[in-house]
Design a protein around this motif. Sequence first.
Motif, short mmCIF file in Angstrom:
data_model
loop_
_atom_site.label_atom_id
_atom_site.label_comp_id
_atom_site.label_asym_id
_atom_site.label_seq_id
_atom_site.Cartn_x
_atom_site.Cartn_y
_atom_site.Cartn_z
N ARG A 98 21.02 99.57 113.82
CA ARG A 98 19.87 99.81 112.96
C ARG A 98 19.51 101.29 113.02
NH1 ARG A 98 16.28 95.67 115.59
NH2 ARG A 98 18.33 94.67 115.61
N GLU A 99 18.58 101.72 112.20
CA GLU A 99 18.17 103.11 112.24
C GLU A 99 17.63 103.45 113.62
OE1 GLU A 99 15.50 106.24 109.57
OE2 GLU A 99 15.16 104.08 109.41
N PHE A 100 18.08 104.58 114.17
CA PHE A 100 17.72 105.07 115.50
C PHE A 100 18.36 104.27 116.63
CE2 PHE A 100 13.81 105.94 112.88
CZ PHE A 100 14.12 107.27 112.62
N ALA A 101 19.32 103.42 116.29
CA ALA A 101 20.09 102.70 117.32
C ALA A 101 21.45 102.35 116.73
CB ALA A 101 19.36 101.45 117.79
N GLN A 102 22.25 103.40 116.47
CA GLN A 102 23.54 103.25 115.79
C GLN A 102 24.73 103.27 116.74
OE1 GLN A 102 24.10 102.80 112.50
NE2 GLN A 102 21.96 102.90 111.84
N GLY A 103 24.45 103.30 118.04
CA GLY A 103 25.54 103.45 119.01
C GLY A 103 26.42 102.23 119.16
N ALA A 119 24.33 107.31 120.13
CA ALA A 119 24.73 107.99 118.91
C ALA A 119 23.69 109.06 118.57
CB ALA A 119 24.87 107.00 117.75
N SER A 120 24.09 110.00 117.72
CA SER A 120 23.17 111.05 117.29
C SER A 120 21.97 110.43 116.56
CB SER A 120 23.89 112.02 116.36
OG SER A 120 23.02 113.02 115.89
N GLY A 121 20.78 110.86 116.93
CA GLY A 121 19.56 110.35 116.31
C GLY A 121 19.00 109.10 116.95
N ASP A 122 19.67 108.57 117.96
CA ASP A 122 19.18 107.35 118.62
C ASP A 122 17.88 107.61 119.38
OD1 ASP A 122 21.22 105.82 117.68
OD2 ASP A 122 22.19 105.46 119.61
N VAL A 123 17.05 106.59 119.45
CA VAL A 123 15.79 106.62 120.19
C VAL A 123 15.85 105.51 121.24
CG1 VAL A 123 13.29 106.35 120.05
CG2 VAL A 123 14.53 107.56 118.24
N GLU A 124 15.49 105.85 122.47
CA GLU A 124 15.64 104.89 123.56
C GLU A 124 14.90 103.57 123.30
OE1 GLU A 124 14.71 104.46 128.36
OE2 GLU A 124 14.47 106.38 127.36
N ALA A 125 13.67 103.64 122.80
CA ALA A 125 12.89 102.43 122.57
C ALA A 125 13.55 101.54 121.52
CB ALA A 125 11.47 102.79 122.14
N GLU A 129 15.09 97.78 121.81
CA GLU A 129 14.73 96.71 120.86
C GLU A 129 15.98 96.01 120.35
OE1 GLU A 129 13.57 97.59 116.63
OE2 GLU A 129 11.61 97.00 117.41
N ARG A 130 17.01 96.79 120.05
CA ARG A 130 18.27 96.22 119.57
C ARG A 130 18.90 95.30 120.60
NH1 ARG A 130 23.75 99.70 117.82
NH2 ARG A 130 25.20 97.95 118.13
N LEU A 131 18.73 95.65 121.87
CA LEU A 131 19.39 94.91 122.95
C LEU A 131 18.48 93.89 123.64
CD1 LEU A 131 21.31 97.91 124.55
CD2 LEU A 131 22.25 96.16 123.03
N CYS A 132 17.27 93.70 123.11
CA CYS A 132 16.30 92.77 123.74
C CYS A 132 15.99 93.21 125.17
CB CYS A 132 16.81 91.33 123.74
SG CYS A 132 16.87 90.57 122.11
N ALA A 133 15.75 94.49 125.35
CA ALA A 133 15.49 95.02 126.69
C ALA A 133 14.24 95.90 126.66
CB ALA A 133 16.68 95.85 127.19
N TYR A 134 13.56 95.97 127.78
CA TYR A 134 12.44 96.91 127.88
C TYR A 134 13.00 98.33 127.87
CZ TYR A 134 8.90 93.38 128.83
OH TYR A 134 8.03 92.33 128.70
N GLN A 150 26.30 109.91 125.56
CA GLN A 150 26.05 109.38 126.89
C GLN A 150 26.29 107.87 126.91
OE1 GLN A 150 22.02 109.70 128.20
NE2 GLN A 150 22.53 109.38 130.35
N VAL A 151 26.92 107.39 127.97
CA VAL A 151 27.17 105.95 128.14
C VAL A 151 26.09 105.39 129.05
CG1 VAL A 151 28.75 104.18 128.96
CG2 VAL A 151 29.66 106.22 127.80
N LEU A 152 25.29 104.48 128.53
CA LEU A 152 24.24 103.83 129.31
C LEU A 152 24.78 102.53 129.89
CD1 LEU A 152 21.22 104.24 126.85
CD2 LEU A 152 21.85 105.73 128.76
N TRP A 153 24.70 102.41 131.21
CA TRP A 153 25.06 101.15 131.87
C TRP A 153 23.85 100.24 131.83
CZ3 TRP A 153 30.06 100.32 133.44
CH2 TRP A 153 30.89 101.45 133.40
N LEU A 154 24.05 99.04 131.33
CA LEU A 154 22.92 98.18 130.99
C LEU A 154 22.51 97.21 132.10
CD1 LEU A 154 24.01 97.34 127.33
CD2 LEU A 154 22.52 99.19 128.13
N THR A 155 23.43 96.86 132.96
CA THR A 155 23.12 95.86 133.98
C THR A 155 23.59 96.34 135.35
OG1 THR A 155 23.35 94.07 132.37
CG2 THR A 155 23.41 93.46 134.68
N PRO A 156 22.69 96.63 136.26
CA PRO A 156 23.09 97.11 137.59
C PRO A 156 23.64 95.97 138.45
CG PRO A 156 20.72 96.85 137.49
CD PRO A 156 21.23 96.57 136.11
N ASP A 157 24.45 96.35 139.41
CA ASP A 157 24.94 95.40 140.40
C ASP A 157 23.85 95.27 141.47
OD1 ASP A 157 26.14 94.04 142.49
OD2 ASP A 157 28.06 95.08 142.30
#
Length: 237
Positions: A98-103, A119-125, A129-134, A150-157
């Motif tokens: 979606r817009e601001f979450a194209q990665g 991706a360029s133009g992405d916003v963390e919030a 929202e796209r990933l159902c995460a805070y 940047q590669v964001l790791w989504l689930t820590p061990d």
Amino acid sequence: MSRTAKFSSIMTALALAAIGITGCTATPSAAPEKSETSPATTPVAEASPTQAAEPVADASPTPEPTEPDPCPRMSEFYSSTGGLYWERRGTLRDLGAREFAQGEVTFDADGNPVTYTVASGDVEAVIAERLCAYPNLGSMNHVRMIQPGQVLWLTPDPSIPWLSSFAVDDAPEGFQQLPYEQAFEAAGDAVDAGDVDAVREIWNDTLKGMFVNQETIDAVQQVVDSGDLDALRQLFS
């Protein structure tokens, strides 16, 4: 005719005339008395025991059907022990670009999102929202602001310790904030470059001496000594 007889005839004629006039006068009839009965009412038909009552139309509007919430519960980065070991609570879902979450999102064998490439133009919030995460994806990846590529790791061990890149738990008086952040960032760069020796040097020579909690020092030391890049990434990158 004598005067007496003549007078008698006149009187008789006057009497007969009076009788005739009286007989021709109409006697008014009495007006009928006004009825005092109550006003007429319309009889109400009683329903037969076997007669079904007619349904009454509901005047309230029918609610529009609603679609189920795609994120009934937002996933969050959560510490069950208060600091050292963190885990993800709740299930991540990729609801699509979606817009601001194209990665780009990568998934594990079960279809769960594992990483997100900014991706360029992405916003963390919006990514969250796209990933159902805070929206704490940046902090759990040790960055203040996300950057394209940047590669964001989504689930820590949850079995690997997690360190804050901004501060030390139970920091002593006179804690050197800026040197800590610089050393931590250098360790993260070394992890991204796959340079395990550089990570060990930064930890042993600089970062280790900034911690005071021996449990934290021992847990991090074990990961550093193992040389496991995935575990080191969770620590520093």
